[in-house]
Design a protein around this motif. Structure first.
Motif, PDB file in Angstrom:
ATOM      1  N   ARG A  82      12.304  42.713 -20.216  1.00  0.00           N
ATOM      2  CA  ARG A  82      12.243  42.132 -21.560  1.00  0.00           C
ATOM      3  C   ARG A  82      11.090  42.702 -22.372  1.00  0.00           C
ATOM      4  N   THR A  91      15.512  39.759 -26.064  1.00  0.00           N
ATOM      5  CA  THR A  91      16.812  39.255 -25.611  1.00  0.00           C
ATOM      6  C   THR A  91      17.923  39.661 -26.581  1.00  0.00           C
ATOM      7  N   GLU A 146      21.529  40.815 -28.072  1.00  0.00           N
ATOM      8  CA  GLU A 146      22.926  40.652 -27.706  1.00  0.00           C
ATOM      9  C   GLU A 146      23.437  42.049 -27.366  1.00  0.00           C
ATOM     10  N   TRP A 147      24.219  42.148 -26.309  1.00  0.00           N
ATOM     11  CA  TRP A 147      24.714  43.442 -25.841  1.00  0.00           C
ATOM     12  C   TRP A 147      26.163  43.641 -26.241  1.00  0.00           C
ATOM     13  N   ASN A 175      24.476  39.303 -21.569  1.00  0.00           N
ATOM     14  CA  ASN A 175      24.589  38.288 -22.619  1.00  0.00           C
ATOM     15  C   ASN A 175      24.429  36.878 -22.040  1.00  0.00           C
ATOM     16  N   ARG A 181      20.691  36.054 -21.582  1.00  0.00           N
ATOM     17  CA  ARG A 181      19.831  35.977 -22.777  1.00  0.00           C
ATOM     18  C   ARG A 181      19.092  34.648 -22.892  1.00  0.00           C
ATOM     19  N   SER A 182      19.714  33.568 -22.457  1.00  0.00           N
ATOM     20  CA  SER A 182      19.116  32.235 -22.637  1.00  0.00           C
ATOM     21  C   SER A 182      18.191  31.843 -21.480  1.00  0.00           C
TER      22      SER A 182
END
Length: 87
Positions: A12, A23, A25-26, A81, A84-85
Motif C-alpha cells: 500500500r 487502495t 480500485e482495480w 478490490n 480494499r476495505s
C-alpha cells in the motif's frame, strides 16, 4: 498476523506513490496491442478516459501488471478490490 497482513502495508505504501492512493480500485485491462484482457491496473480517474475502455494510456496510474491469462486477471482484480476495505 497473516502473511497477507505483513505484505499489505509495504504494498500500500508503494501504491500510494505509484497510483496516488493506497487502495485503488482495480480493473482488467490490455496493454500494447494485446487481444486478450490479461493485465490489471488501477482504474484511471482521468475525466477523458472512458471507464469502459480497457486500454492503458499515459493518463493511467501504475502499476500495470501482466497476468498472462484473462482468468488470472479477473481473479486478481476481484481479490484486490475485495481487499480494499481491509486495514
Amino acid at each position: 498476523m497473516s502473511l497477507l497482513d505483513v505484505y499489505r502495508g509495504p504494498a500500500r505504501e508503494l501504491l500510494t506513490v505509484l497510483a496516488g492512493t493506497s487502495t485503488p480500485e482495480w480493473r482488467v485491462c490490455s496493454e500494447e496491442a494485446a487481444e486478450e484482457l490479461s493485465s490489471i491496473a488501477p482504474v484511471c480517474t482521468d475525466e477523458e478516459h472512458d471507464p469502459d475502455d480497457a486500454w492503458v494510456y499515459p493518463c493511467c496510474p501504475e502499476p500495470v501488471i501482466e497476468c498472462h491469462s484473462s482468468a488470472m486477471a479477473d481473479y486478481l482484480t476481484a481479490l484486490l478490490n475485495a481487499d480494499r476495505s481491509k486495514s
